[in-house]
Write an enzyme that holds these catalytic residues in place. Sequence first.
Site, PDB file in Angstrom:
ATOM      1  N   TRP A  12       0.830  -1.215   0.000  1.00 50.80           N
ATOM      2  CA  TRP A  12       0.000   0.000   0.000  1.00 50.80           C
ATOM      3  C   TRP A  12       0.855   1.251   0.000  1.00 50.80           C
ATOM      4  O   TRP A  12       0.515   2.235  -0.656  1.00 50.80           O
ATOM      5  CB  TRP A  12      -1.010  -0.037   1.144  1.00 50.80           C
ATOM      6  CG  TRP A  12      -1.906  -1.233   1.005  1.00 50.80           C
ATOM      7  CD1 TRP A  12      -1.951  -2.325   1.818  1.00 50.80           C
ATOM      8  CD2 TRP A  12      -2.826  -1.507  -0.071  1.00 50.80           C
ATOM      9  NE1 TRP A  12      -2.838  -3.240   1.327  1.00 50.80           N
ATOM     10  CE2 TRP A  12      -3.390  -2.775   0.174  1.00 50.80           C
ATOM     11  CE3 TRP A  12      -3.216  -0.804  -1.209  1.00 50.80           C
ATOM     12  CZ2 TRP A  12      -4.332  -3.345  -0.679  1.00 50.80           C
ATOM     13  CZ3 TRP A  12      -4.156  -1.374  -2.062  1.00 50.80           C
ATOM     14  CH2 TRP A  12      -4.702  -2.627  -1.786  1.00 50.80           C
ATOM     15  N   ASP A  62      -2.075   6.506   6.338  1.00 49.06           N
ATOM     16  CA  ASP A  62      -3.052   5.577   5.782  1.00 49.06           C
ATOM     17  C   ASP A  62      -3.350   4.576   6.892  1.00 49.06           C
ATOM     18  O   ASP A  62      -2.531   3.707   7.194  1.00 49.06           O
ATOM     19  CB  ASP A  62      -2.470   4.869   4.547  1.00 49.06           C
ATOM     20  CG  ASP A  62      -3.388   3.760   4.036  1.00 49.06           C
ATOM     21  OD1 ASP A  62      -4.478   3.554   4.610  1.00 49.06           O
ATOM     22  OD2 ASP A  62      -2.998   3.092   3.057  1.00 49.06           O
ATOM     23  N   LYS A  93     -12.605  -2.378   6.570  1.00 46.83           N
ATOM     24  CA  LYS A  93     -11.956  -3.304   7.494  1.00 46.83           C
ATOM     25  C   LYS A  93     -12.645  -3.263   8.867  1.00 46.83           C
ATOM     26  O   LYS A  93     -13.223  -4.250   9.291  1.00 46.83           O
ATOM     27  CB  LYS A  93     -10.472  -2.948   7.669  1.00 46.83           C
ATOM     28  CG  LYS A  93      -9.702  -2.841   6.362  1.00 46.83           C
ATOM     29  CD  LYS A  93      -9.559  -4.185   5.674  1.00 46.83           C
ATOM     30  CE  LYS A  93      -8.487  -4.192   4.604  1.00 46.83           C
ATOM     31  NZ  LYS A  93      -8.767  -3.359   3.438  1.00 46.83           N
TER      32      LYS A  93
END
Length: 301
Positions: free
Chosen positions: A43, A111, A135
Amino acid sequence: MGLSHDDYEVLFLGGGASSQFAMVPMNFLSADGKAAYIHTGEWSRRAIGEARCFGRVEVIAGSEDRHFSALPADIPTPVDACYLHYTSNNTIFGTAFDTIPDPGDSPLICDMSSDFLSRPLDFSAFSLIYAGAQKNIGPAGATVVVIERGFAEKGKKEIPNIYSYAYHVKAKGVANTPPVYAIYMIGLVAQWLKAGGGLEAMGIRNEKKAAILYATLDALDGFYRPTVKEPAHRSRMNVTFRLRDPSLDSTFLKEAEEAGFRGLKGHRSVGGFRASIYNAFPIEGVEALAHFLKAFASRYG
Ligand SMILES: Cc1ncc(COP(=O)(O)O)c(C=O)c1O
């Protein structure tokens, strides 16, 4: 820093966390400046790639040389950066920051897609946090952005409104039609979180869940191989491991599925196995998985 809740705006934007990879530098990476990134996995790689479309990026620390199985050993404090960006929990590789990196005088951006609201956090350390909802906090479709209003105002002016944080802050999150169903569900999840004792209780529960799995894997080290060795670098959300004997991989998955454990296959880019134990996953489920891991090891070890 002396910031309080009132200094922040919470936005729910569409486009997934990935669109924040681009919006962050579009707003804050100036033509003559540089952005500092910590590179800890897939990511961050994508975030760095998108940032490079907008200007100079300096990767101040990374752990690619260790296949992202640990966090970088030394993270220098950035100097004169437009911002420092990092990924708090590396969903694919199973590492996570236990402490917040020191951004020096630079604004800190995180993030937090895969560990947002998983434990108490000093939000005032951040200028901007973003997290895909899917999530811990609700269904896919909304990305939560927590942004310091003063920081949003410092963003570039010459970008389209719809990509401007300042514009979204000014419009109080309704600059366009937000993902309303996902937001409604996030509201319900927030109520559930509060009723269960809030972030404090959730943090304790998540700590306990992860500890059960890591203790099981460590105790059976001859059979399993947890991919992240350093306890301080281990994710509480994604527990990644391999079998010492990969010829047993498909048997492991098959028997796990028969026992009711789905989704244990590691991300396609790394292989192995991954137990994702987000907020909604109960302690009883973790205990049952630990039991299965022990039983499988005694059958095949
Ligand atoms: C840490 C992290 N960042 C970003 C993303 C990308 O999120 P999205 O698919 O919402 O763009 C993910 C997805 O799993 C993630 O785990």
